[in-house]
Design a protein around this motif. Structure first.
Motif, PDB file in Angstrom:
ATOM      1  N   ASP A 152       0.836  -1.201   0.000  1.00 27.47           N
ATOM      2  CA  ASP A 152       0.000   0.000   0.000  1.00 27.47           C
ATOM      3  C   ASP A 152       0.874   1.255   0.000  1.00 27.47           C
ATOM      4  OD1 ASP A 152      -2.606   1.318   0.152  1.00 27.47           O
ATOM      5  OD2 ASP A 152      -1.996   1.890   2.190  1.00 27.47           O
ATOM      6  N   THR A 153       1.922   1.251   0.813  1.00 28.03           N
ATOM      7  CA  THR A 153       2.859   2.380   0.873  1.00 28.03           C
ATOM      8  C   THR A 153       3.583   2.544  -0.471  1.00 28.03           C
ATOM      9  OG1 THR A 153       3.183   2.003   3.232  1.00 28.03           O
ATOM     10  CG2 THR A 153       4.833   3.344   2.113  1.00 28.03           C
ATOM     11  N   GLU A 154       4.026   1.425  -1.038  1.00 29.86           N
ATOM     12  CA  GLU A 154       4.726   1.474  -2.327  1.00 29.86           C
ATOM     13  C   GLU A 154       3.799   2.000  -3.426  1.00 29.86           C
ATOM     14  OE1 GLU A 154       6.225  -2.463  -3.003  1.00 29.86           O
ATOM     15  OE2 GLU A 154       7.775  -2.279  -1.434  1.00 29.86           O
ATOM     16  N   GLN A 155       2.530   1.604  -3.383  1.00 29.94           N
ATOM     17  CA  GLN A 155       1.564   2.074  -4.374  1.00 29.94           C
ATOM     18  C   GLN A 155       1.460   3.593  -4.362  1.00 29.94           C
ATOM     19  OE1 GLN A 155      -1.758  -0.834  -3.241  1.00 29.94           O
ATOM     20  NE2 GLN A 155      -2.490   0.177  -5.100  1.00 29.94           N
ATOM     21  N   LYS A 156       1.427   4.170  -3.180  1.00 31.55           N
ATOM     22  CA  LYS A 156       1.285   5.621  -3.077  1.00 31.55           C
ATOM     23  C   LYS A 156       2.470   6.337  -3.732  1.00 31.55           C
ATOM     24  CE  LYS A 156      -1.676   5.415   0.919  1.00 31.55           C
ATOM     25  NZ  LYS A 156      -1.773   5.356   2.341  1.00 31.55           N
ATOM     26  N   GLU A 157       3.669   5.813  -3.556  1.00 36.60           N
ATOM     27  CA  GLU A 157       4.862   6.409  -4.176  1.00 36.60           C
ATOM     28  C   GLU A 157       4.826   6.241  -5.699  1.00 36.60           C
ATOM     29  OE1 GLU A 157       8.010   8.635  -4.697  1.00 36.60           O
ATOM     30  OE2 GLU A 157       7.051   8.389  -2.744  1.00 36.60           O
ATOM     31  N   ILE A 158       4.414   5.054  -6.131  1.00 35.14           N
ATOM     32  CA  ILE A 158       4.320   4.793  -7.570  1.00 35.14           C
ATOM     33  C   ILE A 158       3.261   5.710  -8.199  1.00 35.14           C
ATOM     34  CG2 ILE A 158       3.673   3.062  -9.295  1.00 35.14           C
ATOM     35  CD1 ILE A 158       4.839   0.951  -7.315  1.00 35.14           C
ATOM     36  N   GLU A 159       2.127   5.870  -7.523  1.00 36.44           N
ATOM     37  CA  GLU A 159       1.072   6.755  -8.017  1.00 36.44           C
ATOM     38  C   GLU A 159       1.583   8.187  -8.142  1.00 36.44           C
ATOM     39  OE1 GLU A 159      -3.463   8.228  -6.930  1.00 36.44           O
ATOM     40  OE2 GLU A 159      -2.290   7.153  -5.412  1.00 36.44           O
ATOM     41  N   LYS A 160       2.298   8.647  -7.140  1.00 41.42           N
ATOM     42  CA  LYS A 160       2.854  10.004  -7.160  1.00 41.42           C
ATOM     43  C   LYS A 160       3.784  10.187  -8.363  1.00 41.42           C
ATOM     44  CE  LYS A 160       5.786  13.039  -4.395  1.00 41.42           C
ATOM     45  NZ  LYS A 160       6.650  13.124  -3.228  1.00 41.42           N
ATOM     46  N   GLN A 161       4.661   9.201  -8.611  1.00 39.54           N
ATOM     47  CA  GLN A 161       5.602   9.282  -9.736  1.00 39.54           C
ATOM     48  C   GLN A 161       4.863   9.240 -11.073  1.00 39.54           C
ATOM     49  OE1 GLN A 161       9.126   9.722  -9.539  1.00 39.54           O
ATOM     50  NE2 GLN A 161       8.643  10.253 -11.633  1.00 39.54           N
ATOM     51  N   ALA A 162       3.860   8.390 -11.200  1.00 34.28           N
ATOM     52  CA  ALA A 162       3.095   8.292 -12.448  1.00 34.28           C
ATOM     53  C   ALA A 162       2.374   9.601 -12.746  1.00 34.28           C
ATOM     54  CB  ALA A 162       2.101   7.135 -12.376  1.00 34.28           C
ATOM     55  N   ARG A 163       1.802  10.202 -11.712  1.00 32.70           N
ATOM     56  CA  ARG A 163       1.127  11.501 -11.908  1.00 32.70           C
ATOM     57  C   ARG A 163       2.136  12.585 -12.309  1.00 32.70           C
ATOM     58  NH1 ARG A 163      -4.102  11.048 -10.777  1.00 32.70           N
ATOM     59  NH2 ARG A 163      -4.792   9.557  -9.208  1.00 32.70           N
ATOM     60  N   GLU A 164       3.320  12.528 -11.749  1.00 37.41           N
ATOM     61  CA  GLU A 164       4.371  13.491 -12.104  1.00 37.41           C
ATOM     62  C   GLU A 164       4.762  13.339 -13.581  1.00 37.41           C
ATOM     63  OE1 GLU A 164       6.980  16.571 -11.986  1.00 37.41           O
ATOM     64  OE2 GLU A 164       5.520  16.043 -10.444  1.00 37.41           O
ATOM     65  N   TYR A 165       4.922  12.095 -14.031  1.00 33.47           N
ATOM     66  CA  TYR A 165       5.233  11.860 -15.446  1.00 33.47           C
ATOM     67  C   TYR A 165       4.107  12.373 -16.344  1.00 33.47           C
ATOM     68  CZ  TYR A 165       9.304   8.881 -14.449  1.00 33.47           C
ATOM     69  OH  TYR A 165      10.522   8.406 -14.053  1.00 33.47           O
ATOM     70  N   GLU A 166       2.858  12.153 -15.940  1.00 32.07           N
ATOM     71  CA  GLU A 166       1.724  12.653 -16.717  1.00 32.07           C
ATOM     72  C   GLU A 166       1.753  14.170 -16.799  1.00 32.07           C
ATOM     73  OE1 GLU A 166      -1.676  10.919 -14.772  1.00 32.07           O
ATOM     74  OE2 GLU A 166      -1.758   9.275 -16.228  1.00 32.07           O
ATOM     75  N   SER A 167       2.053  14.807 -15.687  1.00 34.68           N
ATOM     76  CA  SER A 167       2.135  16.273 -15.656  1.00 34.68           C
ATOM     77  C   SER A 167       3.254  16.779 -16.565  1.00 34.68           C
ATOM     78  CB  SER A 167       2.363  16.740 -14.217  1.00 34.68           C
ATOM     79  OG  SER A 167       2.569  18.124 -14.172  1.00 34.68           O
TER      80      SER A 167
END
Length: 185
Positions: A105-120
């Motif tokens: 769950d913790t790892e997912q949150k970091e991965i989500e943050k990075q994916a959103r950054e790439y999208e931005s």
């Protein structure tokens, strides 16, 4: 535009031939043709640079979107694992299953943050590409006006010093120059 790198020199050579004719108006026309040729070469180079920048930014946007897609796929994989471990922990499985579920769950949150950054970043690169592409279009029109101005000014020499083609050429040259400046405003 695919123009010869020696084109401005050709215009200057024609201007030099006319300058020896002794007609001061034709000399002025030939000088204005040389100036228009330099402006056309400069604006043509700017157009080429903007095209390259547009392609570069678009490529960067595609690569960043690909990284975002990879990140979301990794996020989903972690989500599946997190859900399986959470379900196993709820069903009375080993105690470390709950720990693994929290870790995923913790790892997912970091991965989500990075994916959103790439999208931005991808979105920003696409916007930059559109800006360069818009400049490219304006510069294409500007360099075309400058080339037409050169051709029309040449008509003034061919028809032995009539002024109206030269005045029209100066207007088109000014419009092309203003257009090129407008591309960067």
């Amino acid at each position: 535009m695919n123009e010869s790198p020696t084109e401005p020199f050709e215009h200057a050579e024609h201007a030099q031939h006319v300058a020896h004719s002794g007609d001061s108006f034709l000399s002025i026309v030939s000088i204005s043709i040389a100036i228009l040729a330099v402006l056309a070469a400069t604006v043509g180079s700017l157009e080429t640079l903007e095209t390259a920048k547009a392609f570069g930014e678009k490529n960067a946007a595609v690569l960043l979107q690909s990284k975002a897609s990879d990140g979301w796929a990794f996020y989903q994989a972690k989500s599946v694992k997190q859900n399986l471990y959470a379900l196993a922990a709820e069903q009375g499985g080993k105690p470390e299953y709950a720990d693994k579920a929290r870790r995923y769950d913790t790892e997912q949150k970091e991965i989500e943050k990075q994916a959103r950054e790439y999208e931005s970043q991808s979105h920003e690169a696409l916007e930059a590409s559109e800006k360069h592409e818009h400049r490219h279009h304006i510069l294409t029109v500007a360099v075309t006006l400058l080339h037409v101005a050169i051709a029309i000014a040449t008509i003034s020499i061919i028809i032995r010093g009539r002024r109206w083609p030269w005045h029209g050429a100066l207007l088109l040259g000014a419009a092309g120059t203003v257009g090129a400046i407008f591309a960067y405003i």
